[in-house]
Write a protein that holds these residues in place. Structure first.
Motif, PDB file in Angstrom:
ATOM      1  N   GLY A  28       7.819  -0.973  26.399  1.00 28.12           N
ATOM      2  CA  GLY A  28       7.104  -1.927  27.245  1.00 28.12           C
ATOM      3  C   GLY A  28       5.928  -1.318  27.987  1.00 28.12           C
ATOM      4  N   ILE A  29       5.887   0.016  28.071  1.00 23.59           N
ATOM      5  CA  ILE A  29       4.742   0.655  28.752  1.00 23.59           C
ATOM      6  C   ILE A  29       4.008   1.474  27.703  1.00 23.59           C
ATOM      7  N   PRO A  30       2.783   1.058  27.335  1.00 27.08           N
ATOM      8  CA  PRO A  30       2.093   1.824  26.286  1.00 27.08           C
ATOM      9  C   PRO A  30       1.743   3.236  26.764  1.00 27.08           C
ATOM     10  N   LEU A  31       1.845   4.208  25.848  1.00 22.46           N
ATOM     11  CA  LEU A  31       1.470   5.588  26.182  1.00 22.46           C
ATOM     12  C   LEU A  31      -0.040   5.648  26.398  1.00 22.46           C
ATOM     13  N   SER A  32      -0.455   6.350  27.455  1.00 21.02           N
ATOM     14  CA  SER A  32      -1.897   6.414  27.759  1.00 21.02           C
ATOM     15  C   SER A  32      -2.563   7.558  26.994  1.00 21.02           C
ATOM     16  N   HIS A  33      -1.754   8.527  26.554  1.00 19.73           N
ATOM     17  CA  HIS A  33      -2.282   9.624  25.725  1.00 19.73           C
ATOM     18  C   HIS A  33      -1.111  10.135  24.898  1.00 19.73           C
ATOM     19  N   LEU A  34      -1.386  10.926  23.871  1.00 17.70           N
ATOM     20  CA  LEU A  34      -0.314  11.458  23.036  1.00 17.70           C
ATOM     21  C   LEU A  34      -0.297  12.979  23.122  1.00 17.70           C
ATOM     22  N   GLN A  35       0.853  13.548  23.535  1.00 18.04           N
ATOM     23  CA  GLN A  35       1.022  15.009  23.540  1.00 18.04           C
ATOM     24  C   GLN A  35       1.487  15.427  22.152  1.00 18.04           C
ATOM     25  N   VAL A  36       0.794  16.395  21.559  1.00 17.67           N
ATOM     26  CA  VAL A  36       1.103  16.782  20.177  1.00 17.67           C
ATOM     27  C   VAL A  36       1.394  18.274  20.062  1.00 17.67           C
ATOM     28  N   ASP A  37       2.120  18.640  19.001  1.00 17.44           N
ATOM     29  CA  ASP A  37       2.358  20.058  18.709  1.00 17.44           C
ATOM     30  C   ASP A  37       2.734  20.180  17.239  1.00 17.44           C
TER      31      ASP A  37
ATOM     32  N   MET B 274       7.778  20.126  27.859  1.00 22.77           N
ATOM     33  CA  MET B 274       8.183  19.830  29.249  1.00 22.77           C
ATOM     34  C   MET B 274       8.228  18.331  29.529  1.00 22.77           C
ATOM     35  N   CYS B 275       8.699  17.576  28.558  1.00 23.88           N
ATOM     36  CA  CYS B 275       8.855  16.121  28.733  1.00 23.88           C
ATOM     37  C   CYS B 275      10.218  15.842  29.350  1.00 23.88           C
ATOM     38  N   PHE B 276      10.384  16.240  30.600  1.00 22.86           N
ATOM     39  CA  PHE B 276      11.687  16.122  31.255  1.00 22.86           C
ATOM     40  C   PHE B 276      11.872  14.794  31.977  1.00 22.86           C
ATOM     41  N   ARG B 277      10.792  14.012  32.071  1.00 21.72           N
ATOM     42  CA  ARG B 277      10.901  12.755  32.825  1.00 21.72           C
ATOM     43  C   ARG B 277      10.954  11.563  31.886  1.00 21.72           C
ATOM     44  N   ASP B 278      11.663  10.552  32.335  1.00 24.07           N
ATOM     45  CA  ASP B 278      11.749   9.277  31.642  1.00 24.07           C
ATOM     46  C   ASP B 278      10.335   8.794  31.285  1.00 24.07           C
ATOM     47  N   GLY B 279      10.104   8.452  30.003  1.00 22.84           N
ATOM     48  CA  GLY B 279       8.784   7.922  29.621  1.00 22.84           C
ATOM     49  C   GLY B 279       7.817   8.969  29.096  1.00 22.84           C
ATOM     50  N   GLN B 280       8.164  10.261  29.196  1.00 22.97           N
ATOM     51  CA  GLN B 280       7.269  11.288  28.630  1.00 22.97           C
ATOM     52  C   GLN B 280       7.577  11.453  27.146  1.00 22.97           C
ATOM     53  N   ALA B 281       6.527  11.633  26.351  1.00 19.80           N
ATOM     54  CA  ALA B 281       6.714  11.661  24.888  1.00 19.80           C
ATOM     55  C   ALA B 281       5.885  12.764  24.250  1.00 19.80           C
TER      56      ALA B 281
ATOM     57  N   PHE C 298       7.443  13.558  14.001  1.00 19.70           N
ATOM     58  CA  PHE C 298       8.503  13.035  14.848  1.00 19.70           C
ATOM     59  C   PHE C 298       8.002  12.781  16.260  1.00 19.70           C
ATOM     60  N   LEU C 299       8.036  11.501  16.622  1.00 17.79           N
ATOM     61  CA  LEU C 299       7.610  11.089  17.957  1.00 17.79           C
ATOM     62  C   LEU C 299       8.870  10.848  18.777  1.00 17.79           C
ATOM     63  N   LEU C 300       9.044  11.590  19.863  1.00 21.89           N
ATOM     64  CA  LEU C 300      10.208  11.400  20.734  1.00 21.89           C
ATOM     65  C   LEU C 300       9.751  11.033  22.123  1.00 21.89           C
ATOM     66  N   CYS C 301      10.445  10.039  22.701  1.00 19.90           N
ATOM     67  CA  CYS C 301      10.157   9.626  24.064  1.00 19.90           C
ATOM     68  C   CYS C 301      11.438   9.749  24.885  1.00 19.90           C
ATOM     69  N   ASN C 302      11.368  10.523  25.948  1.00 15.74           N
ATOM     70  CA  ASN C 302      12.514  10.720  26.840  1.00 15.74           C
ATOM     71  C   ASN C 302      12.848   9.386  27.520  1.00 15.74           C
ATOM     72  N   THR C 303      14.096   8.930  27.388  1.00 17.27           N
ATOM     73  CA  THR C 303      14.484   7.673  28.058  1.00 17.27           C
ATOM     74  C   THR C 303      15.440   7.956  29.222  1.00 17.27           C
ATOM     75  N   GLY C 304      15.487   9.225  29.667  1.00 19.26           N
ATOM     76  CA  GLY C 304      16.325   9.559  30.817  1.00 19.26           C
ATOM     77  C   GLY C 304      17.796   9.584  30.440  1.00 19.26           C
TER      78      GLY C 304
END
Length: 530
Positions: free
Chosen positions: A422-431, A274-281, A290-296
């Motif tokens: 430019g914005i460090p991730l505060s936690h990592l969601q994993v699966d 459910m990483c539907f927002r910009d910046g969710q990873a 594979f690390l993916l970050c939603n960039t909108g």
């Protein structure tokens, strides 16, 4: 009793999750996202020569039938009516390349797997033709020229396999990544099968323009790949066709069910998390990492070795979302290698026991660059090394070092992601499958020095494909509105070592990575395989 049980469940959605090492079919309740039943089959990988990795497309297809059949049997035992399955989604290992004959339905060669390195000289020859001041391949596709992506694999097949050349000349050849092969077969194959792919899988071929969202004529000419063999590109959530598989009674029970979701496995996991927002990873631990970050809705190009890729497009008229991706080739594959090649474990879950016995790698570092190094280095000349060995080192230390390697590689792509965003991730969601390993998860938190958060249901790739299928227009059994998404229970792993120790271990790892590079020249790898 059976009738009430069936009535309570409401609409169900199935998901085919065809990964590099196994195939699964899973069935979810579309209202609660609960996993009701699933079945899994391991897939053989063939290594015909050094650096070559192949799979049999027919075996992959049969494994899908078997998983569907066995899952339907399990559902019947649970008294769940399989006629409640209203849609099916497909998620797949990306880039892996199949060319088949549309008249006979037979593959013209084995599937060339994403990890395969045979195209290194193809890549080197092509890269000489890209002007230094205008890397049009990267600007159109978001990808570096690498053995990893499908275009160079198709080029190799056209150059080296007479069957493929002949079928193209006679207009019998179809190309597809695994999603296309499966959807074509599941919707009838030679009997009206649908030849399509979705934008996420298309974005991994190196032939797809991620801005215009269509096959790119200039890229097809550059790789000399005829456009007529390419599948139609669709969104990740729409009805592509209906199931048409009468070869077996049980799988035939899903006859007529729409196939309405299709996402490359890493995009599917992004949706499932459910990483539907910009910046969710999210970070998925499978064969690779594979690390993916939603960039909108905007394409962000990386300065630090990450890929720009299509995250999803959840409907024909819906906007496309993009992601930055850090790709690591070898994660779970290193565990499979310890099992199949070295024989120090009999099953993958034994690694946790071995690592636990020592609780440290004791200065041993393992860089599993079996397919060269992917992000952030893109160094095809690297090969695997184990260093820092002493007479004290035993198999437990090597097992521990293998787990650490997965975590260090993740740290490298996370650092790159933080620098690009430019914005460090505060936690990592994993699966992913490996997240069941508690030692690995704790190590990951220690090495990243941020909390690692894992959903209690780790099958997020399949969940993402099911969500896309259930939400498709004409199916409409799964709402993707934020207020309707079910809350997920999470398990958290907090860092437990001090930051300084974490940094020392990481800088030693980087020293080991440098030692793995520059190992192979094309000439030496060519002579081995000739």
């Amino acid at each position: 009793m059976a009738a009430t049980k069936k009535a309570v469940l409401g609409p169900l959605v199935g998901a085919v999750d065809q990964g590099t090492s196994s195939t699964r079919f899973l069935v979810f309740n579309s209202k609660t996202a609960e996993l009701l039943s699933h079945h899994q089959v391991e897939i053989k990988q063939e290594f015909p020569r050094e650096g070559w990795v192949e799979q049999d497309p027919k075996e992959i297809l049969m494994s899908v039938y078997e998983c569907i059949e066995k899952t339907c049997e399990k559902l019947e035992q649970l008294n769940i009516d399989i006629s409640n399955i209203k849609a099916i989604g497909v998620s797949n290992q990306r880039e892996t390349t199949v060319v088949w004959d549309k008249i006979t339905g037979e593959p013209l060669y084995n599937a060339v797997v994403w990890l395969d390195l045979r195209t290194q000289s193809t890549v080197e020859n092509l890269s000489k033709r890209i002007p230094g001041n205008n890397n049009f391949v990267k600007s159109k596709t978001g990808l570096p020229l690498s053995t990893y992506f499908s275009a160079v694999k198709v080029r190799w097949l056209l150059d080296n396999v007479r069957n493929v050349q002949k079928a193209v000349e006679e207009d019998r050849a179809l190309f597809g990544t695994i999603d296309s092969w499966l959807i074509w077969c599941l919707t009838g194959g030679t009997n009206g099968g649908v030849h399509c792919t979705d934008v996420t899988n298309a974005s991994r071929t190196m032939l797809f323009n991620i801005h215009s969202l269509e096959w790119d004529k200039e890229l097809c000419e550059f790789f000399e790949i005829p456009m007529k063999i390419l599948p139609n590109v669709r969104s990740s959530s729409e009805i592509y066709g209906l199931m048409k598989i009468s070869h077996s009674l049980k799988a035939g029970a899903l006859e007529g069910v729409p196939i309405s979701g299709c996402l490359g496995d890493q995009s599917a996991a992004l949706v499932g998390q459910m990483c539907f927002r910009d910046g969710q990873a999210k970070n998925t631990y499978g064969t690779g990492c594979f690390l993916l970050c939603n960039t909108g809705r905007k394409c962000v190009f990386s300065e630090h070795g990450l890929l720009t890729t299509v995250a999803y497009k959840l409907g024909r008229d819906k906007p496309v979302y993009y992601a930055l991706e850090g790709s690591v080739a070898i994660a779970g594959a290193v565990i499979r290698w310890l099992r199949d090649n070295l024989g120090i474990i009999n099953s993958s879950d034994e690694i946790e026991k071995l690592a636990k016995e020592v609780g440290t790698s004791y200065g041993c570092y393992f860089v599993p660059a079996f397919s060269g190094l992917y992000a952030p280095y893109w160094e095809p000349s690297a090969r695997g090394i184990i260093c820092g060995l002493t007479q004290f080192t035993n198999k437990c230390h090597i097992a521990f070092a293998a787990l650490e390697a997965v975590c260090f590689q993740t740290r490298e792509i996370l650092d790159a992601m933080n620098r690009d965003c430019g914005i460090p991730l505060s936690h990592l969601q994993v699966d992913g499958g490996m997240t069941n390993n508690k030692i690995l998860m704790q190590l990951q938190a220690d090495i990243l020095y941020i909390p690692v958060v894992k959903p209690s249901m780790p099958e997020t790739t399949a969940l993402g494909a099911a969500m896309a299928a259930g939400a498709a227009e004409g199916v409409g059994v799964w709402s993707l509105e934020p207020e309707d998404l079910s809350a997920v229970t999470m398990e958290r792993f907090e860092p437990q070592i001090n930051a300084e120790e974490s940094e020392i271990r990481y800088s030693t790892w980087k020293k080991a990575v440098m030692k793995s590079m520059g190992w192979v020249t094309t000439e030496s790898s060519e002579s081995v395989s000739s």
